[in-house]
Design an enzyme around this catalytic site. Structure first.
Site, PDB file in Angstrom:
ATOM      1  N   HIS A  80       0.859  -1.194   0.000  1.00 33.19           N
ATOM      2  CA  HIS A  80       0.000   0.000   0.000  1.00 33.19           C
ATOM      3  C   HIS A  80       0.888   1.233   0.000  1.00 33.19           C
ATOM      4  CE1 HIS A  80      -3.841   2.012   1.864  1.00 33.19           C
ATOM      5  NE2 HIS A  80      -3.184   2.855   1.087  1.00 33.19           N
ATOM      6  N   HIS A  85       1.165   4.700  -2.475  1.00 39.32           N
ATOM      7  CA  HIS A  85       0.789   5.514  -3.644  1.00 39.32           C
ATOM      8  C   HIS A  85       2.092   6.142  -4.125  1.00 39.32           C
ATOM      9  CE1 HIS A  85      -3.537   5.295  -2.602  1.00 39.32           C
ATOM     10  NE2 HIS A  85      -3.047   5.169  -1.372  1.00 39.32           N
ATOM     11  N   HIS A  99      -9.544   0.697  -1.377  1.00 29.79           N
ATOM     12  CA  HIS A  99      -9.544   1.384  -0.093  1.00 29.79           C
ATOM     13  C   HIS A  99     -10.968   1.306   0.463  1.00 29.79           C
ATOM     14  CE1 HIS A  99      -5.749   3.031  -1.377  1.00 29.79           C
ATOM     15  NE2 HIS A  99      -5.662   3.894  -0.391  1.00 29.79           N
ATOM     16  N   GLU A 154     -11.340   3.370   5.818  1.00 30.69           N
ATOM     17  CA  GLU A 154     -10.309   4.303   6.317  1.00 30.69           C
ATOM     18  C   GLU A 154     -11.061   5.398   7.073  1.00 30.69           C
ATOM     19  OE1 GLU A 154      -8.201   6.499   3.248  1.00 30.69           O
ATOM     20  OE2 GLU A 154      -6.597   7.112   4.611  1.00 30.69           O
ATOM     21  N   ASP A 165       1.612   4.025   2.771  1.00 26.00           N
ATOM     22  CA  ASP A 165       0.581   4.875   2.165  1.00 26.00           C
ATOM     23  C   ASP A 165       1.207   6.011   1.335  1.00 26.00           C
ATOM     24  OD1 ASP A 165      -2.042   5.422   1.540  1.00 26.00           O
ATOM     25  OD2 ASP A 165      -2.594   6.245   3.481  1.00 26.00           O
ATOM     26  N   ASP A 166       1.534   7.145   1.982  1.00 21.72           N
ATOM     27  CA  ASP A 166       2.107   8.310   1.286  1.00 21.72           C
ATOM     28  C   ASP A 166       3.291   8.817   2.117  1.00 21.72           C
ATOM     29  OD1 ASP A 166      -0.096   8.821  -0.860  1.00 21.72           O
ATOM     30  OD2 ASP A 166      -1.177   8.565   1.027  1.00 21.72           O
TER      31      ASP A 166
HETATM   32  N1  ADE Z   1      -4.698   8.554  -2.196  1.00 25.42           N
HETATM   33  C1  ADE Z   1      -3.468   8.665  -1.687  1.00 25.42           C
HETATM   34  N2  ADE Z   1      -3.462   8.344  -0.382  1.00 25.42           N
HETATM   35  C2  ADE Z   1      -4.743   8.002  -0.060  1.00 25.42           C
HETATM   36  C3  ADE Z   1      -5.384   7.564   1.124  1.00 25.42           C
HETATM   37  N3  ADE Z   1      -4.738   7.405   2.273  1.00 25.42           N
HETATM   38  N4  ADE Z   1      -6.709   7.325   1.075  1.00 25.42           N
HETATM   39  C4  ADE Z   1      -7.382   7.480  -0.060  1.00 25.42           C
HETATM   40  N5  ADE Z   1      -6.831   7.886  -1.202  1.00 25.42           N
HETATM   41  C5  ADE Z   1      -5.515   8.133  -1.205  1.00 25.42           C
HETATM   42 ZN    ZN Z   2      -3.863   4.681   0.432  1.00 28.08          ZN
END
Ligand code: ADE
Ligand code: ZN
Length: 331
Positions: free
Chosen positions: A13, A15, A193, A196, A274-275
């Site tokens: 996971h 991005h 997703h 969340e 994630d990011d």
């Molecule tokens: N796009 C990038 N990060 C995300 C996240 N945590 N939740 C949903 N979309 C995303």
């Molecule tokens: Zn994500």
């Protein structure tokens, strides 16, 4: 002293646009002549105090406007893969958001070709494996998701699968049933997703209507005991991202994260970043945070890493080799 970087693991996971570090944002903006709504790296970093998912997404989409050429996407993927390798990642399944690029006039093939070059470079120089998961932006109409999928149908062999991301609340998985059915017809793996910020009902929909093989995040599943039973019964992996959950206010503090409850409930949990350029750390930083703040044990860290391999879309033989390396990790 535990060395998390030496624990072999998969990242499921990430991005890839979320690995765009502030310094790279400015370097690419200068190279490509893109004007940014912030003047300095420090000003950009100051904007990373998020209140919820949408406040993050607004900055995430603004920053990725600097990505224009195949080289940009190749460099982005390479930079991430080398950093991840240094933190023990042996296999990485990269999410990307084509609609966030095609809407700015960047061809989808430019994006895919660039990311593939990064993956090839990492395979050749590091021996690291990986693949691409094309994500649909759920805040846009399902017709646009379908058009995106059809635009790459002729090269579906270049993708591992499809996913669903962006603003969750108000955009349930049920909107995308036809798109995911077509993706399955093309032989693609399906993930989404769900849970969340959105309710457990969205996790049910992702499972029953989109027929996904993994749930991304899924932390709100704990609110529904029947859903926990279902996830456990079918051994559906959840790709959990603790640092992200804290930074986006999904949980108040790391100490309040329910990762331990998820493990105790018998769920197939994995840890992911994630990011990472926005949330204060890459994958091993997530492992370290749950070890430090939640008291997750060395054996549980080993279990989380093993789960990441069994939940991956790697072929069985490669998975088996990495699982034996995990078993041999000294802790
Ligand atoms: N796009 C990038 N990060 C995300 C996240 N945590 N939740 C949903 N979309 C995303
Ligand atoms: Zn994500």
């Amino acid at each position: 002293m535990t060395n998390i970087n030496l624990l072999p693991k998969a990242e499921l996971h990430i991005h890839i646009e979320g690995s765009l570090e502030p310094e790279m944002v400015f370097a690419l903006a200068a190279k490509n002549g893109v004007e940014l709504p912030f003047a300095t790296v420090d000003e950009l970093k100051g904007l990373q105090a998020f209140t919820d998912l949408q406040s993050f997404l607004d900055l995430y989409y603004a920053c990725m406007s600097v990505l224009l050429t195949e080289d940009d996407f190749a460099d982005l993927a390479s930079a991430y893969l080398h950093r991840a390798w240094a933190q023990g990642v042996r296999h990485a399944e990269l999410f990307f958001d084509p609609q966030a690029h095609t809407s700015r006039g960047v061809d989808v093939d430019t994006v895919i070709n660039g990311l593939q070059r990064g993956l090839t470079e990492a395979r050749e120089s590091l021996g690291m494996s990986g693949g691409l998961i094309l994500c649909f932006l759920r805040h846009l109409p399902a017709e646009e998701a379908m058009a995106t999928l059809e635009s790459v149908a002729h090269r579906s062999g270049d993708l591992l699968g499809v996913g669903l991301d962006s603003s969750e609340n108000g955009f349930p998985p049920s909107l995308f049933v036809d798109v995911f059915e077509r993706a399955r017809e093309l032989g693609l793996h399906c993930v989404a997703h769900a849970g969340e910020e959105g309710p457990p009902a969205y996790v049910w929909e992702a499972l029953d209507l989109l027929k996904v093989e993994r749930i991304d995040h899924g932390v709100r599943s704990l609110e529904d005991p029947e859903l926990v039973e279902r996830l456990k019964r079918d051994r559906v992996p959840l790709t959990v991202c603790p640092l992200s959950n804290v930074r986006l206010g999904v949980v108040g503090t790391m100490a309040e994260h329910r990762l331990r409850d998820m493990l105790d409930a018998g769920l197939v949990v994995t840890l992911n970043s994630d990011d990472p350029a926005y949330f204060g750390g890459y994958i091993a930083d997530n492992y370290t945070a749950v070890s430090t703040d939640l008291g997750i044990s060395t054996e549980q860290l080993r279990q989380l890493a093993a789960n990441s391999l069994t939940a991956s879309f790697l072929p069985e033989e490669a998975t088996r080799v990495l699982l034996s390396e995990i078993a041999a990790w000294q802790g």
